[in-house]
Structures are given as C-alpha cells and as structure tokens.
Design a protein around this motif. Structure first.
Motif, PDB file in Angstrom:
ATOM      1  N   ASN A 211       0.854  -1.182   0.000  1.00 28.67           N
ATOM      2  CA  ASN A 211       0.000   0.000   0.000  1.00 28.67           C
ATOM      3  C   ASN A 211       0.895   1.240   0.000  1.00 28.67           C
ATOM      4  N   LYS A 212       0.849   2.006  -1.078  1.00 29.11           N
ATOM      5  CA  LYS A 212       1.768   3.131  -1.247  1.00 29.11           C
ATOM      6  C   LYS A 212       1.495   4.285  -0.290  1.00 29.11           C
ATOM      7  N   LEU A 213       0.411   4.209   0.484  1.00 32.15           N
ATOM      8  CA  LEU A 213       0.156   5.236   1.492  1.00 32.15           C
ATOM      9  C   LEU A 213       1.086   5.086   2.695  1.00 32.15           C
ATOM     10  N   TYR A 214       1.759   3.941   2.791  1.00 31.14           N
ATOM     11  CA  TYR A 214       2.648   3.672   3.912  1.00 31.14           C
ATOM     12  C   TYR A 214       4.106   3.871   3.497  1.00 31.14           C
ATOM     13  N   GLU A 215       4.878   4.487   4.364  1.00 31.18           N
ATOM     14  CA  GLU A 215       6.291   4.725   4.102  1.00 31.18           C
ATOM     15  C   GLU A 215       7.115   3.455   4.363  1.00 31.18           C
ATOM     16  N   LYS A 216       8.175   3.271   3.591  1.00 27.26           N
ATOM     17  CA  LYS A 216       9.120   2.192   3.885  1.00 27.26           C
ATOM     18  C   LYS A 216      10.002   2.603   5.057  1.00 27.26           C
ATOM     19  N   TRP A 217      10.515   1.641   5.790  1.00 27.44           N
ATOM     20  CA  TRP A 217      11.352   1.942   6.946  1.00 27.44           C
ATOM     21  C   TRP A 217      12.428   0.873   7.113  1.00 27.44           C
ATOM     22  N   THR A 218      13.458   1.214   7.867  1.00 31.15           N
ATOM     23  CA  THR A 218      14.624   0.347   8.013  1.00 31.15           C
ATOM     24  C   THR A 218      14.598  -0.375   9.353  1.00 31.15           C
ATOM     25  N   ILE A 219      14.890  -1.657   9.331  1.00 34.10           N
ATOM     26  CA  ILE A 219      15.057  -2.446  10.555  1.00 34.10           C
ATOM     27  C   ILE A 219      16.518  -2.336  10.964  1.00 34.10           C
ATOM     28  N   THR A 220      16.761  -1.698  12.077  1.00 34.22           N
ATOM     29  CA  THR A 220      18.133  -1.446  12.532  1.00 34.22           C
ATOM     30  C   THR A 220      18.595  -2.527  13.512  1.00 34.22           C
ATOM     31  N   PRO A 221      19.900  -2.701  13.699  1.00 39.38           N
ATOM     32  CA  PRO A 221      20.411  -3.724  14.628  1.00 39.38           C
ATOM     33  C   PRO A 221      19.948  -3.525  16.068  1.00 39.38           C
ATOM     34  N   GLU A 222      19.591  -2.283  16.419  1.00 40.08           N
ATOM     35  CA  GLU A 222      19.166  -2.012  17.798  1.00 40.08           C
ATOM     36  C   GLU A 222      17.749  -2.492  18.082  1.00 40.08           C
ATOM     37  N   MET A 223      16.969  -2.768  17.038  1.00 36.43           N
ATOM     38  CA  MET A 223      15.575  -3.195  17.221  1.00 36.43           C
ATOM     39  C   MET A 223      15.504  -4.643  17.675  1.00 36.43           C
ATOM     40  N   ASP A 224      14.505  -4.961  18.489  1.00 37.26           N
ATOM     41  CA  ASP A 224      14.231  -6.337  18.922  1.00 37.26           C
ATOM     42  C   ASP A 224      13.441  -7.014  17.807  1.00 37.26           C
ATOM     43  N   PHE A 225      14.156  -7.579  16.850  1.00 36.47           N
ATOM     44  CA  PHE A 225      13.593  -8.079  15.592  1.00 36.47           C
ATOM     45  C   PHE A 225      13.669  -9.597  15.544  1.00 36.47           C
ATOM     46  N   GLU A 226      12.557 -10.235  15.168  1.00 36.84           N
ATOM     47  CA  GLU A 226      12.530 -11.701  15.023  1.00 36.84           C
ATOM     48  C   GLU A 226      11.627 -12.075  13.856  1.00 36.84           C
ATOM     49  N   VAL A 227      12.151 -12.902  12.958  1.00 37.72           N
ATOM     50  CA  VAL A 227      11.354 -13.443  11.854  1.00 37.72           C
ATOM     51  C   VAL A 227      10.607 -14.671  12.339  1.00 37.72           C
ATOM     52  N   PHE A 228       9.286 -14.661  12.191  1.00 39.27           N
ATOM     53  CA  PHE A 228       8.469 -15.823  12.544  1.00 39.27           C
ATOM     54  C   PHE A 228       8.391 -16.821  11.392  1.00 39.27           C
ATOM     55  N   ALA A 229       8.222 -16.299  10.161  1.00 38.77           N
ATOM     56  CA  ALA A 229       7.957 -17.178   9.025  1.00 38.77           C
ATOM     57  C   ALA A 229       8.027 -16.377   7.730  1.00 38.77           C
ATOM     58  N   LYS A 230       8.109 -17.092   6.633  1.00 40.23           N
ATOM     59  CA  LYS A 230       8.009 -16.477   5.309  1.00 40.23           C
ATOM     60  C   LYS A 230       6.616 -16.740   4.737  1.00 40.23           C
ATOM     61  N   ILE A 231       6.040 -15.740   4.090  1.00 39.85           N
ATOM     62  CA  ILE A 231       4.732 -15.905   3.444  1.00 39.85           C
ATOM     63  C   ILE A 231       4.938 -16.654   2.137  1.00 39.85           C
ATOM     64  N   VAL A 232       4.240 -17.777   1.963  1.00 38.90           N
ATOM     65  CA  VAL A 232       4.414 -18.577   0.748  1.00 38.90           C
ATOM     66  C   VAL A 232       3.177 -18.580  -0.143  1.00 38.90           C
ATOM     67  N   LYS A 233       2.028 -18.136   0.396  1.00 38.80           N
ATOM     68  CA  LYS A 233       0.793 -18.119  -0.412  1.00 38.80           C
ATOM     69  C   LYS A 233      -0.195 -17.145   0.225  1.00 38.80           C
ATOM     70  N   VAL A 234      -0.847 -16.317  -0.603  1.00 37.73           N
ATOM     71  CA  VAL A 234      -1.859 -15.409  -0.103  1.00 37.73           C
ATOM     72  C   VAL A 234      -3.102 -15.518  -0.971  1.00 37.73           C
ATOM     73  N   TRP A 235      -4.225 -15.190  -0.373  1.00 33.35           N
ATOM     74  CA  TRP A 235      -5.491 -15.094  -1.090  1.00 33.35           C
ATOM     75  C   TRP A 235      -6.071 -13.707  -0.858  1.00 33.35           C
ATOM     76  N   CYS A 236      -6.614 -13.109  -1.898  1.00 36.31           N
ATOM     77  CA  CYS A 236      -7.224 -11.786  -1.791  1.00 36.31           C
ATOM     78  C   CYS A 236      -8.713 -11.908  -2.072  1.00 36.31           C
ATOM     79  N   GLY A 237      -9.532 -11.793  -1.016  1.00 38.86           N
ATOM     80  CA  GLY A 237     -10.973 -11.973  -1.148  1.00 38.86           C
ATOM     81  C   GLY A 237     -11.677 -10.663  -1.490  1.00 38.86           C
ATOM     82  N   SER A 238     -12.868 -10.801  -2.056  1.00 39.33           N
ATOM     83  CA  SER A 238     -13.705  -9.637  -2.327  1.00 39.33           C
ATOM     84  C   SER A 238     -15.163 -10.036  -2.191  1.00 39.33           C
ATOM     85  N   ASP A 239     -16.007  -9.118  -1.748  1.00 36.81           N
ATOM     86  CA  ASP A 239     -17.433  -9.367  -1.603  1.00 36.81           C
ATOM     87  C   ASP A 239     -18.121  -9.231  -2.951  1.00 36.81           C
ATOM     88  N   ARG A 240     -19.081 -10.125  -3.198  1.00 41.73           N
ATOM     89  CA  ARG A 240     -19.832 -10.106  -4.472  1.00 41.73           C
ATOM     90  C   ARG A 240     -21.299  -9.834  -4.207  1.00 41.73           C
TER      91      ARG A 240
END
Length: 240
Positions: A211-240
């Motif tokens: 979403n281009k309304l959100y700014e990109k940002w940098t993950i710095t070494p000082e942050m408490d950062f942990e990767v849980f998982a990689k996204i391998v598949k997504v679904w995009c739903g819509s109401d009909r």
C-alpha cells in the motif's frame, strides 16, 4: 532459503543449522533460553544483521558454534555441516502417505496472543485447514515441509492490494531469517508485521508495504527483531 545444498559457505550453514535448532526447541525465544542468550542476539545471528561498528554482517565465531553444539547436545562440528538433504527427504516422505494434512493457526500468536504479539486490525481468525497432500504439492510450490505450514489471518491494510484484512495467508515457519528478499511475518518488540523485506547493502533490511500510502522503513540492529515465518501463499478476497 532453508535448503541450501552444495556450495553454502560456513556462515550460511551456521544460519541454516541455527534455524533447525530454533525449530527443534520451539522458536527463537526457546532457543535463546536454552543458550542463555537474548532473543535479539539469536535473531541477529539468524538474520546476519549488520554490525553497527564494522558495517559487515554479524557472523558466528568457531567458539560460539562449539558452545551452541554443547548446549544443544549436538556432536562437535555439527554446526559446520550441512544437514539439508536428509531433512528434505524426511519432509517429503512425511506428507506423501496419502493422509490429509492439518494446517494449523500459527502457534505463536492467535487467540489470546499467547506470545504477547500484537496484530493490529485483525478481523477474527482462521484456526485451521485440512488439505490433501496433492493440494500442497500443486498449490504451494516452495516450502520447507508440510509440517512447517501454518495459517495467519490477514491484518491491517498496509499490504493491500496483495491481501485484505481477514484473508488467509499461508506461512512457512521453517524459514526464520530474511536471507532473501520476500514477504515475511515478523515482530519488532511486541508488535507483529507482514512486509516485504529487502536487503540493502550497507544499510540492512528495508520493510516495504504494498500500500503506497505507507512509508518504507529500516530495521536497525538495535531493534528487537525476530522473523516468525516467510509468506508462501496469499489469497485476496472480495465481496460479491
């Protein structure tokens, strides 16, 4: 990528095997407790975070590898050897028996957020799916094993139009570091995020929203950062 057979360098093998230990002990936090280290220290090893002093990726010294082997009851030299091929064969055999595979909700979050991770604007939860091994082989092209697949219910609007809040996301918990550019489920402190992570030389990891309304940002070494998982598949739903 978890399976890195052949020309892996020692740092790559160390990160690969550290991921295996994190899986074995139930996550980065559990492994950190086993080693008597902080979560952020183990995450920095896994993600090859840049050293703020040298600007180079953080590696693992030989004495650190020996210490990890001792604490985790592994043979001397285990951290220096690639174990990818044997794991891949085991994983394939596990879900080729014909029985349905249960894909559960990601265990670290969901419900009352047992790990204390906040997912903002999540409209309910998907708890589990039951699928055939054939569905996995034909619909999930890249993963580290059926047992490592979990569901995260989409939250927030920062990744639209990739998915909407409430849509199902299939994640691979066998991937615990952002060694390659891609979409990851991770935390900073006690807040969860799903972002595209791009490694920028000399800077580190850049978190990018679709979403281009959100700014990109940098993950710095000082942050408490942990990767849980990689996204391998997504679904995009819509109401009909």
């Amino acid at each position: 990528m978890l399976f890195n057979v052949g020309m892996a360098t020692n740092p790559e093998i160390h990160r690969d095997n550290l991921q295996r230990l994190a899986n074995e002990f139930g996550g980065v936090r559990k492994l950190a407790e086993k080693l008597g280290k902080s979560d952020s220290q183990v995450s920095q090893w896994l993600n090859a975070s840049l050293n703020s002093g040298t600007g180079k990726p953080r590696g693992m010294r030989p004495d650190t590898a020996r210490f990890i082997e001792q604490q985790c009851s592994k043979a001397r030299g285990w951290m220096d050897e690639s174990h990818s091929q044997s794991l891949e064969i085991t994983t394939i055999d596990k879900y080729s028996e014909g029985e349905d595979v249960e894909i559960k909700q990601f265990h670290e979050v969901g419900g009352a957020m047992g790990a204390g991770v906040l997912l903002r604007d999540q409209p309910g939860e998907i708890h589990s799916w039951h699928v055939s091994p054939d569905w996995i082989s034909k619909n999930v092209r890249s993963h580290t094993g059926a047992a490592n697949l979990c569901i995260v219910t989409g939250f927030g609007d920062s990744m639209q139009p990739l998915y909407n809040p409430g849509d199902p996301l299939l994640v691979d918990i066998g991937v615990k570091s952002a060694e390659h550019d891609g979409i990851y489920f991770f935390r900073i402190g006690n807040e969860g995020f799903i972002k595209r992570l791009q490694r920028i030389p000399g800077i580190g990891l850049m978190a990018i929203s679709d979403n281009k309304l959100y700014e990109k940002w940098t993950i710095t070494p000082e942050m408490d950062f942990e990767v849980f998982a990689k996204i391998v598949k997504v679904w995009c739903g819509s109401d009909r």
